[in-house]
Design an enzyme around this catalytic site. Structure first.
Site, PDB file in Angstrom:
ATOM      1  N   ARG A 247      52.243  31.472  39.778  1.00 42.38           N
ATOM      2  CA  ARG A 247      52.947  32.751  39.888  1.00 42.38           C
ATOM      3  C   ARG A 247      52.819  33.406  41.252  1.00 42.38           C
ATOM      4  NH1 ARG A 247      52.275  31.823  34.970  1.00 42.38           N
ATOM      5  NH2 ARG A 247      50.386  30.944  35.799  1.00 42.38           N
ATOM      6  N   THR A 248      51.578  33.547  41.726  1.00 43.02           N
ATOM      7  CA  THR A 248      51.376  34.331  42.946  1.00 43.02           C
ATOM      8  C   THR A 248      52.056  33.645  44.125  1.00 43.02           C
ATOM      9  OG1 THR A 248      49.289  35.047  42.010  1.00 43.02           O
ATOM     10  CG2 THR A 248      49.631  35.495  44.342  1.00 43.02           C
TER      11      THR A 248
ATOM     12  N   LYS B  47      39.296  19.142  58.195  1.00 41.62           N
ATOM     13  CA  LYS B  47      38.707  18.475  59.369  1.00 41.62           C
ATOM     14  C   LYS B  47      37.656  19.357  60.028  1.00 41.62           C
ATOM     15  CE  LYS B  47      43.024  16.094  60.627  1.00 41.62           C
ATOM     16  NZ  LYS B  47      44.074  16.016  61.674  1.00 41.62           N
TER      17      LYS B  47
ATOM     18  N   ARG C  15      45.513  32.738  49.749  1.00 42.34           N
ATOM     19  CA  ARG C  15      44.537  32.691  48.640  1.00 42.34           C
ATOM     20  C   ARG C  15      43.442  31.711  49.032  1.00 42.34           C
ATOM     21  NH1 ARG C  15      45.993  31.841  42.364  1.00 42.34           N
ATOM     22  NH2 ARG C  15      46.404  34.063  42.635  1.00 42.34           N
TER      23      ARG C  15
ATOM     24  N   HIS D  21      42.522  40.972  44.009  1.00 38.81           N
ATOM     25  CA  HIS D  21      43.868  40.410  43.903  1.00 38.81           C
ATOM     26  C   HIS D  21      44.833  41.592  43.913  1.00 38.81           C
ATOM     27  CE1 HIS D  21      47.084  37.824  42.951  1.00 38.81           C
ATOM     28  NE2 HIS D  21      46.556  37.099  41.976  1.00 38.81           N
TER      29      HIS D  21
HETATM   30  C1  NCD Z   1      44.997  35.139  38.187  1.00 36.62           C
HETATM   31  C2  NCD Z   1      44.197  34.795  39.426  1.00 36.62           C
HETATM   32  O1  NCD Z   1      44.503  33.815  40.120  1.00 36.62           O
HETATM   33  O2  NCD Z   1      43.288  35.551  39.682  1.00 36.62           O
HETATM   34  N1  NCD Z   1      46.237  34.539  38.147  1.00 36.62           N
HETATM   35  C3  NCD Z   1      47.277  35.125  38.820  1.00 36.62           C
HETATM   36  O3  NCD Z   1      47.249  35.255  40.035  1.00 36.62           O
HETATM   37  N2  NCD Z   1      48.301  35.603  38.095  1.00 36.62           N
HETATM   38  C4  NCD Z   1      44.241  35.019  36.925  1.00 36.62           C
HETATM   39  C5  NCD Z   1      43.598  33.698  36.566  1.00 36.62           C
HETATM   40  O4  NCD Z   1      43.697  32.714  37.296  1.00 36.62           O
HETATM   41  O5  NCD Z   1      42.992  33.669  35.498  1.00 36.62           O
END
Ligand code: NCD
Length: 342
Positions: free
Chosen positions: A57-58, A86, A107, A135
């Site tokens: 999703r993100t 590396k 991320r 997040h």
């Molecule tokens: C979450 C995350 O990555 O923190 N997912 C997301 O970004 N929608 C929650 C999760 O991974 O459980």
């Protein structure tokens, strides 16, 4: 806050007026996100998407949000496909990628890593999740969803009653969401987790300082009847020392049709940042709730695009130009976007 040119690393950067400004821009994105209109306001701009942890999703919704504004996306996924494998430092990676991009989403599994990267970047960096820390874009889309769902019920964000369920220790989405809720008034927060997976004390303290009532418990059935929002989460197994450690908590809190009918107020909104763990051993949010009109999880995921479009537009300072040269779409779009249950 000043959005133009800023990194978005933590929800601590926001005041309530900033959140309202983001939501107002997100509202304006609806015709574009819902494929009724096209804008090319970011034509020629490049998003550097750097995802070093699993993401659907993100990563994809940040990418789609950028595409929907007319920009291009360059993706790096996984350490194994990057020079970090590396031995390259975050500093060097940031210096290089920020020469190739106009904005970066990132991320990374280490708390604080996105800040380290942003400090070396020549362009704005948006945090897509740094380990168990934060997040921010997820918390914004969660809060935006809460606002829309409560609006459908004649309410707002102030004075909501919300239960956060599951791994509150390692879950970064609930950390950021609780901090954001501290900007609102008179919230009843129910924190439901095993004692070992409790919400970090400083976040609980921040909510209490904001005047919220915070209850910490392990007993889902006893408390879930009195909430407007039940926000379930996944056990963050990747942050446990071993599989056995994580297995001890798997399947501890299960929300399904039977439980919901027995214990929840029939209007309770069900949320989850997703992914939900649908394996039988976990099954924290059962598929048998899929037809429940209060299940907001896919509306939540859809709202992510609007909120992320708003962040790009504000940070790249194009909000006032979005509707210039916009036009209708050429293709069949159907009616795939659901409104909140009344
Ligand atoms: C979450 C995350 O990555 O923190 N997912 C997301 O970004 N929608 C929650 C999760 O991974 O459980």
């Amino acid at each position: 806050m000043q959005f133009a040119g800023s990194h978005i690393i933590s929800v601590d950067q926001f005041e309530r007026a900033d959140i309202e400004a983001i939501f107002a821009v997100a509202d304006r994105m609806e015709p574009y996100a819902h494929r009724r209109k096209i804008t090319r306001v970011l034509d020629g701009a490049i998003l550097g998407s750097m995802f070093f942890e699993p993401s659907t999703r993100t990563r994809v919704s940040f990418g789609c949000a950028f595409n929907l504004l007319g920009g291009h996306v360059r993706e790096t996924t996984g350490f194994e496909h990057s020079a970090i494998a590396k031995g390259e430092s975050l500093y060097d990676t940031a210096r290089v990628i920020s020469g190739y991009s106009d904005i970066i989403t990132m991320r990374h599994p280490e708390p604080g890593s996105v800040t380290e990267f942003a400090n070396a970047s020549r362009v704005p960096v948006l945090n897509g999740g740094d380990g168990s820390n934060e997040h921010p874009s997820q918390a914004l889309l969660d809060l935006y969803t809460i606002k829309l769902e409560m609006q459908g019920r004649g309410g707002g964000i102030d004075r909501i009653r919300i239960a956060l369920i599951g791994d509150l220790r390692f879950g970064r989405t609930v950390h950021s969401l609780c901090k954001l809720l501290s900007l609102y008034r008179d919230i009843d927060v129910l924190l439901i987790s095993p004692p070992e997976l409790k919400m970090p004390g400083e976040i609980v303290a921040t909510m209490r300082e904001a005047g919220h009532s915070v209850t910490e418990t392990e007993n889902l059935a006893a408390h879930i009847g009195n909430v407007d929002i039940a926000y379930s989460t996944r056990l963050q197994e990747e942050r446990f020392g071993s599989q056995e450690d994580a297995d001890r908590y798997r399947g501890r809190f299960r929300l399904n049709h039977h439980f919901y009918t027995q214990h929840c107020d029939p209007n309770t909104v069900i949320m989850h940042p997703l992914p939900r763990d649908s394996r039988a051993v976990a099954n924290e949010l059962d598929n048998d709730l899929n037809d429940n009109p209060n299940l907001a999880i896919f509306r939540q995921a859809d709202n992510g695009v609007l909120v992320r479009m708003a962040l790009f537009a504000m940070v790249l300072e194009v909000v006032d130009q979005i509707d210039n040269d916009s036009r209708g779409v050429n293709w069949y779009t159907g009616s795939r976007f659901q409104k909140p249950a009344p």
